[in-house]
Design a protein around this motif. Sequence first.
Motif, PDB file in Angstrom:
ATOM      1  N   ASN A  24      -0.853  -1.607  -7.789  1.00  0.00           N
ATOM      2  CA  ASN A  24       0.371  -1.552  -8.583  1.00  0.00           C
ATOM      3  C   ASN A  24       0.546  -2.848  -9.364  1.00  0.00           C
ATOM      4  OD1 ASN A  24       0.911  -3.246  -6.459  1.00  0.00           O
ATOM      5  ND2 ASN A  24       2.977  -2.482  -6.095  1.00  0.00           N
ATOM      6  N   ASN A  25       1.610  -2.916 -10.149  1.00  0.00           N
ATOM      7  CA  ASN A  25       1.800  -4.081 -11.022  1.00  0.00           C
ATOM      8  C   ASN A  25       1.969  -5.376 -10.233  1.00  0.00           C
ATOM      9  OD1 ASN A  25       1.646  -2.520 -13.347  1.00  0.00           O
ATOM     10  ND2 ASN A  25       3.844  -2.078 -13.356  1.00  0.00           N
ATOM     11  N   LEU A  66      -2.037   5.848  -4.673  1.00  0.00           N
ATOM     12  CA  LEU A  66      -2.992   6.931  -4.848  1.00  0.00           C
ATOM     13  C   LEU A  66      -2.910   7.458  -6.278  1.00  0.00           C
ATOM     14  CD1 LEU A  66      -5.041   8.924  -3.581  1.00  0.00           C
ATOM     15  CD2 LEU A  66      -3.092  10.395  -3.020  1.00  0.00           C
ATOM     16  N   ALA A  67      -4.008   7.339  -7.014  1.00  0.00           N
ATOM     17  CA  ALA A  67      -4.055   7.835  -8.381  1.00  0.00           C
ATOM     18  C   ALA A  67      -4.495   9.290  -8.434  1.00  0.00           C
ATOM     19  CB  ALA A  67      -4.998   6.977  -9.232  1.00  0.00           C
ATOM     20  N   ARG A  68      -5.485   9.648  -7.614  1.00  0.00           N
ATOM     21  CA  ARG A  68      -5.990  11.028  -7.601  1.00  0.00           C
ATOM     22  C   ARG A  68      -6.854  11.221  -6.357  1.00  0.00           C
ATOM     23  NH1 ARG A  68      -7.156  15.113 -11.717  1.00  0.00           N
ATOM     24  NH2 ARG A  68      -6.143  13.757 -13.238  1.00  0.00           N
ATOM     25  N   GLN A  97      -3.478   9.070   1.960  1.00  0.00           N
ATOM     26  CA  GLN A  97      -2.162   8.454   2.001  1.00  0.00           C
ATOM     27  C   GLN A  97      -1.699   8.079   0.597  1.00  0.00           C
ATOM     28  OE1 GLN A  97      -1.901   5.317   5.003  1.00  0.00           O
ATOM     29  NE2 GLN A  97      -3.734   6.109   5.999  1.00  0.00           N
ATOM     30  N   GLU A  98      -0.395   8.104   0.402  1.00  0.00           N
ATOM     31  CA  GLU A  98       0.157   7.796  -0.914  1.00  0.00           C
ATOM     32  C   GLU A  98      -0.014   6.327  -1.276  1.00  0.00           C
ATOM     33  OE1 GLU A  98       1.303   9.817  -3.222  1.00  0.00           O
ATOM     34  OE2 GLU A  98       0.846  11.533  -1.936  1.00  0.00           O
ATOM     35  N   THR A  99       0.081   5.445  -0.298  1.00  0.00           N
ATOM     36  CA  THR A  99      -0.072   4.009  -0.545  1.00  0.00           C
ATOM     37  C   THR A  99      -0.925   3.386   0.556  1.00  0.00           C
ATOM     38  OG1 THR A  99       1.969   3.468   0.665  1.00  0.00           O
ATOM     39  CG2 THR A  99       2.153   3.842  -1.716  1.00  0.00           C
ATOM     40  N   PRO A 155      -3.439  -3.744   1.121  1.00  0.00           N
ATOM     41  CA  PRO A 155      -4.729  -4.438   1.047  1.00  0.00           C
ATOM     42  C   PRO A 155      -5.087  -5.170   2.333  1.00  0.00           C
ATOM     43  CG  PRO A 155      -3.409  -4.855  -0.924  1.00  0.00           C
ATOM     44  CD  PRO A 155      -2.513  -4.164   0.054  1.00  0.00           C
ATOM     45  N   SER A 156      -4.086  -5.614   3.077  1.00  0.00           N
ATOM     46  CA  SER A 156      -4.365  -6.355   4.311  1.00  0.00           C
ATOM     47  C   SER A 156      -4.905  -5.468   5.418  1.00  0.00           C
ATOM     48  CB  SER A 156      -3.090  -7.054   4.799  1.00  0.00           C
ATOM     49  OG  SER A 156      -2.066  -6.109   5.069  1.00  0.00           O
ATOM     50  N   ASN A 157      -4.810  -4.136   5.257  1.00  0.00           N
ATOM     51  CA  ASN A 157      -5.287  -3.203   6.280  1.00  0.00           C
ATOM     52  C   ASN A 157      -6.664  -2.635   5.963  1.00  0.00           C
ATOM     53  OD1 ASN A 157      -2.933  -3.484   7.771  1.00  0.00           O
ATOM     54  ND2 ASN A 157      -1.910  -1.783   6.748  1.00  0.00           N
TER      55      ASN A 157
END
Length: 431
Positions: free
Chosen positions: A135-136, A143-145, A156-158, A161-163
């Motif tokens: 994201n910005n 999730l883009a596609r 998952q929808e989101t 990065p730490s995971n």
Amino acid sequence: MSEAQGSVQRSIDRAKVLDRAHISGMIAQAVVLIAVLLTLLIDEKYHDLLAAIGSIAIAGVFMLQLTLRRVALTIRAREAENFRQTRDSREQIQELFAMTDMLQAAETYEDAGAVLMATSRRLLPGYGTALYVFNNSRDRLDLARAWDMPDGMIAQETLSPSNCWALKRGKPHINAPHQATLCCAHHASQIASVELPMMACGQLHGLLIITHSETDGAFERLMSVRRLGRALADSMSLALSNISLREKLRTQSLRDPLTGLYNRRYMEDALERFVSLGSRTGASTAVIMLDLDNFKKLNDEHGHAKGDAVLRDVAAQIVGCLRPTDVACRYGGEELVAILPDCSLEDALAKAEMLRERIESLGTSHACAISASLGVATVPETATSATDILPIADTALYAAKKAGKNCVVAADKRAGRDAPRLTTIKPGKLA
């Protein structure tokens, strides 16, 4: 991929050399055997031995023929397999080139995702894929596609990065619970997957996840497609980098960096467009111009950092109060403009009063007095075109300043419109 082709060709050449050496050795042995037989023919006492050796030699010739035929079949099969691999590699290269060419025309993340989906379905049939993009604020991946995901694994929808080990290491990572591999914290399924970070220009842009429904041999299967997956991820990373750069440049050319509102150039284009559309449909287009009261004093007493924070919060209040079709812009300094298509003068006055109340309420959170004076004008009630509506709204704004500030003033209506001149709305009531 050219290195892969070279490796395949080198393997073919080595196989041919070894097979030829093997055949040459067998022929040399046969020649030695024939020489021995000719020597024995000279002495008659070796006739019986010669007959036995001759039988053995005939059998050896047949065995040599069978061996040569088997070696020839092996060479043909190996060449056919190498040819098939070379052909598959060539087809993969062509698909990747076609994908790269299509991605150059992708303008949004949705376009890039559609190109990736079409290519991956041809190159990796039977595999599920999910595309994630930062994201910005770069604090999560959205999730883009996702397509062809196996049963039991939901994209998952989101993602954080730490995971993700792939993002933390910047390298491909395989999650295979049945093979007891180290799995990412976000991987909550028993289905194996390979995660490929998408990096371009020294920056991570997203994550590509490839998975397969079968559990037996999942680790080896994903290892075999990892190189092709990296090729897909590399092509996508360049596309995502270009799209991100275009979005950033577009935002910088249209948005005010402090408030996030549209800038004056975009406001003028939008106003012209809305007024032209309203003239064809008969709808009114309203403009609300507001100016923060005593803003210079606020900066002098509390500092410019406080003034910037107030401007950002005022912009947020305006955006939260307007409709999705409305446009909020920064006109200059502490002057802001809201364009309301298909909005009458009365509705615009009510909206302006709502904005005034919201802005005044910000004083509590900032521990200082905050208020705004607002001027309202519309086409065709008070103005005739997009050219004169802004000066008319500005005149109404300065009338609000003269009326004591922290109030809303409507501009004069044109002759025959049956409205009072410079209607002033004092705080707390509507005229």
